[in-house]
Scaffold this motif. Structure first.
Motif, PDB file in Angstrom:
ATOM      1  N   CYS A 154      13.399 -40.745  34.795  1.00  0.00           N
ATOM      2  CA  CYS A 154      14.284 -41.492  34.668  1.00  0.00           C
ATOM      3  C   CYS A 154      13.919 -43.149  34.530  1.00  0.00           C
ATOM      4  O   CYS A 154      12.647 -43.285  34.634  1.00  0.00           O
ATOM      5  N   ASN A 156      16.039 -45.926  35.228  1.00  0.00           N
ATOM      6  CA  ASN A 156      16.887 -46.568  36.144  1.00  0.00           C
ATOM      7  C   ASN A 156      16.199 -47.561  37.278  1.00  0.00           C
ATOM      8  O   ASN A 156      16.480 -48.634  37.340  1.00  0.00           O
ATOM      9  N   PHE A 157      14.959 -47.247  37.567  1.00  0.00           N
ATOM     10  CA  PHE A 157      14.384 -47.877  38.686  1.00  0.00           C
ATOM     11  C   PHE A 157      15.303 -48.735  39.839  1.00  0.00           C
ATOM     12  O   PHE A 157      15.128 -49.695  39.781  1.00  0.00           O
ATOM     13  N   CYS A 158      16.271 -47.658  40.572  1.00  0.00           N
ATOM     14  CA  CYS A 158      16.720 -48.293  41.785  1.00  0.00           C
ATOM     15  C   CYS A 158      15.706 -48.906  42.439  1.00  0.00           C
ATOM     16  O   CYS A 158      14.530 -48.199  42.728  1.00  0.00           O
ATOM     17  N   TYR A 160      14.940 -48.933  45.615  1.00  0.00           N
ATOM     18  CA  TYR A 160      14.409 -48.228  46.634  1.00  0.00           C
ATOM     19  C   TYR A 160      13.460 -46.796  46.287  1.00  0.00           C
ATOM     20  O   TYR A 160      12.875 -46.244  47.086  1.00  0.00           O
ATOM     21  N   CYS A 161      13.573 -46.549  44.857  1.00  0.00           N
ATOM     22  CA  CYS A 161      13.325 -45.134  44.640  1.00  0.00           C
ATOM     23  C   CYS A 161      11.958 -45.133  43.757  1.00  0.00           C
ATOM     24  O   CYS A 161      11.724 -45.650  43.108  1.00  0.00           O
ATOM     25  N   VAL A 163      11.290 -42.015  42.626  1.00  0.00           N
ATOM     26  CA  VAL A 163      11.307 -40.800  41.598  1.00  0.00           C
ATOM     27  C   VAL A 163      10.772 -41.296  40.083  1.00  0.00           C
ATOM     28  O   VAL A 163       9.924 -40.677  39.649  1.00  0.00           O
ATOM     29  N   PRO A 164      11.208 -42.606  39.527  1.00  0.00           N
ATOM     30  CA  PRO A 164      10.606 -42.923  38.377  1.00  0.00           C
ATOM     31  C   PRO A 164       9.206 -42.887  38.198  1.00  0.00           C
ATOM     32  O   PRO A 164       8.742 -42.837  37.083  1.00  0.00           O
ATOM     33  N   GLN A 198      17.508 -36.166  36.143  1.00  0.00           N
ATOM     34  CA  GLN A 198      17.777 -37.266  37.157  1.00  0.00           C
ATOM     35  C   GLN A 198      18.927 -37.812  36.891  1.00  0.00           C
ATOM     36  O   GLN A 198      19.486 -38.324  37.635  1.00  0.00           O
ATOM     37  N   HIS A 232      24.659 -40.695  37.306  1.00  0.00           N
ATOM     38  CA  HIS A 232      24.673 -42.106  37.715  1.00  0.00           C
ATOM     39  C   HIS A 232      26.190 -42.587  37.381  1.00  0.00           C
ATOM     40  O   HIS A 232      26.467 -42.722  36.377  1.00  0.00           O
ATOM     41  N   ARG A 271      21.667 -50.986  41.205  1.00  0.00           N
ATOM     42  CA  ARG A 271      22.527 -49.794  40.613  1.00  0.00           C
ATOM     43  C   ARG A 271      23.440 -50.114  39.432  1.00  0.00           C
ATOM     44  O   ARG A 271      23.886 -49.102  38.872  1.00  0.00           O
TER      45      ARG A 271
HETATM   46 FE1  SF4 Z   1      16.450 -42.588  39.092  1.00  0.00          FE
HETATM   47 FE2  SF4 Z   1      18.256 -41.472  40.925  1.00  0.00          FE
HETATM   48 FE3  SF4 Z   1      15.972 -42.921  41.925  1.00  0.00          FE
HETATM   49 FE4  SF4 Z   1      17.908 -44.390  40.949  1.00  0.00          FE
HETATM   50  S1  SF4 Z   1      18.028 -42.785  42.530  1.00  0.00           S
HETATM   51  S2  SF4 Z   1      15.757 -44.532  40.116  1.00  0.00           S
HETATM   52  S3  SF4 Z   1      18.951 -42.956  39.168  1.00  0.00           S
HETATM   53  S4  SF4 Z   1      16.118 -40.947  40.363  1.00  0.00           S
END
Ligand code: SF4
Ligand code: SAH
Ligand code: F3S
Length: 443
Positions: A154, A156-158, A160-161, A163-164, A198, A232, A271
């Motif tokens: 991913c 996007n680097f939201c 809070y997240c 995952v990336p 993702q 997204h 976002r």
């Molecule tokens: Fe990526 Fe989804 Fe996390 Fe945003 S919420 S950084 S889109 S994985």
């Protein structure tokens, strides 16, 4: 030799667990549902929220007696949590029962890692990414449902997240490989395909974007239903809506994570859309497919969230009338931008109240919408026997609603026409619109 896999987290992890199971079976292992019977236990971890991590440590602790009871038993840990240094270090120091650690980007190395552990008897920690063979296919012919990866990572680097950080940057698989895998699965009897990534909407392989790929997959003969996860809102194009509308076998359900209904919070979350843009996408989806079900993800208590921000989220939920939602309390993740805003954290009591207020808005809407389904005729892909009633089976319809109806195991894997007769907040009950005697046996 038997293996048992415990999976935490999202569909990406579930699919990784399937790939791991396939590798183990190629090595001669057989699956078992009983942990005590297993010679090899794998825990596939998630770190998206703190409680996901805590659960992993708790379970690893509980597996120590199993591990120590018999020589040669292997306890392995993989998944997103193993992609971060601190978790690896904790396991290294505090969980000596763990023999093997690998990551999300070197799954294909598992047989080699097991061999290395067996040869030396030493603990093996290896999370270095290997060039993944994205063309590789694995066989899974005994299911009517299959996940198919279309991209990993991913960008996007939201804020809070995490995952990336765990899954790395976006990388799309070649369209031809995706389509070939779907063709093979369909030829083997798979009826439902779920395309995974993702952020599937930013898929691209040269001139093939996500709408084009979805159309190709939906047109593969034998594919009765196509789902996809996740989207997204910033990348949901009119072209995608067109492809969905013109392919009746694409699910009539869209998971569109909202996160917050406040523009200020959305901005702080990075976002890249406003509440107005979100509402515009909802309207476009419903204009093209009035029957479409919408589900979402919402985070309560993001750092700096004011009473006014929270009220805007509630208002937006009332306006959109989601069919389903996953609701989360903000959990600070080390290394993310939002986790540094400690001075703006919302206190636990306020967060708990806001969370309850959100559920109080969402749940009556789910119940009312489910109630409106009574009398509808739907097609359910049967997944298994209902958990609470051995005389019923359950599965999902094209709007991703959970439906229970009378039946037995012969129905598993069948696409069954059902009439909805009862509704609760989270599931529907129906009656079969077919003669059970006409059923073919399970493949
Ligand atoms: Fe990526 Fe989804 Fe996390 Fe945003 S919420 S950084 S889109 S994985
Ligand atoms: N890539 C997917 C899934 C991300 S994780 C997507 O963007 O939709 C699934 C959900 O977990 C997110 O949508 C978000 O609502 C929630 N989430 C992620 N990080 C979180 C955190 N730190 N605290 C609380 N919820 C979080
Ligand atoms: Fe969790 Fe990794 Fe999925 S952190 S939500 S398992 S991508």
């Amino acid at each position: 030799m038997k293996y048992h896999i415990i999976t935490h987290g999202c569909q990406m992890n579930e699919h990784d667990s399937e790939r791991i199971a396939f590798l183990l079976e190629e090595m001669g292992y057989e699956p078992t549902a009983q942990r005590d019977d297993a010679d090899f236990i794998l825990m596939n971890t998630c770190l998206v929220r703190e409680n996901a991590e805590l659960k992993v440590y708790g379970q690893l602790g509980a597996l120590k007696p199993w591990h120590d009871e018999r020589e040669g038993r292997i306890l392995a840990v993989s998944g997103c949590m193993m992609q971060t240094g601190p978790a690896q270090e904790t396991i290294q120091k505090k969980y000596p029962q763990v023999d093997l650690v690998f990551g999300t980007q070197n799954i294909q190395k598992l047989p080699e890692l097991i061999a290395r552990h067996r040869a030396t008897g030493e603990r093996v920690f290896d999370t270095t990414p290997v060039e993944e063979d994205l063309a590789a296919q694995y066989r899974k012919a005994d299911h009517q449902f299959a996940y198919v990866n279309i991209m990993t990572g991913c960008n996007n680097f939201c804020t809070y997240c995490i995952v990336p950080f765990a899954r790395g940057r976006e990388s799309s698989r070649r369209a031809i490989d995706v389509v070939r895998e779907v063709e093979r699965l369909a030829a083997d009897g798979t009826k439902e395909i779920m395309l995974l990534g993702q952020n599937v909407n930013s898929y691209r392989d040269e001139d093939v974007d996500f709408p084009a790929l979805l159309a190709r997959v939906a047109e593969v003969p034998g594919v009765e239903r196509v789902r996809f996860m996740s989207s997204h809102p910033k990348d949901l194009s009119d072209a995608l809506i067109q492809v969905m509308a013109s392919h009746p076998n694409v699910e009539r359900h869209f998971h569109l994570p909202l996160q917050s209904g406040s523009n200020a919070v959305l901005k702080a979350m990075n976002r890249k859309y406003t509440r107005e843009q979100y509402l515009d996408r909802v309207r476009a989806l419903r204009a093209a497919m009035p029957e479409i079900a919408l589900s979402t993800d919402i985070i309560v208590g993001f750092p700096g969230e004011t009473e006014e921000d929270h009220r805007e989220t509630l208002e937006l939920c009332r306006e959109v009338e989601f069919d389903a939602a996953f609701t989360f309390i903000y959990s600070p993740r080390p290394g993310t931008v939002a986790a540094k805003r400690v001075d703006q954290f919302v206190d636990a009591q306020t967060t708990a109240r806001r969370f309850q207020e959100l559920l109080d808005v969402l749940y009556p809407i789910f119940a009312r919408k489910n109630h409106e389904a009574i009398g509808q005729e739907v097609r359910v892909l049967v997944e298994g026997i209902s958990k609470n009633d051995p005389h019923r089976v359950s599965g999902r319809d094209a709007q991703n609603r959970l439906v229970h109806f009378p039946g037995d195991e012969r129905l598993i894997g069948q696409m069954a026409p059902v009439k909805i007769t009862e509704a609760g907040s989270f599931a529907l009950v129906g009656e079969p619109l077919f003669e059970t005697s006409t059923l073919s046996a399970k493949r």
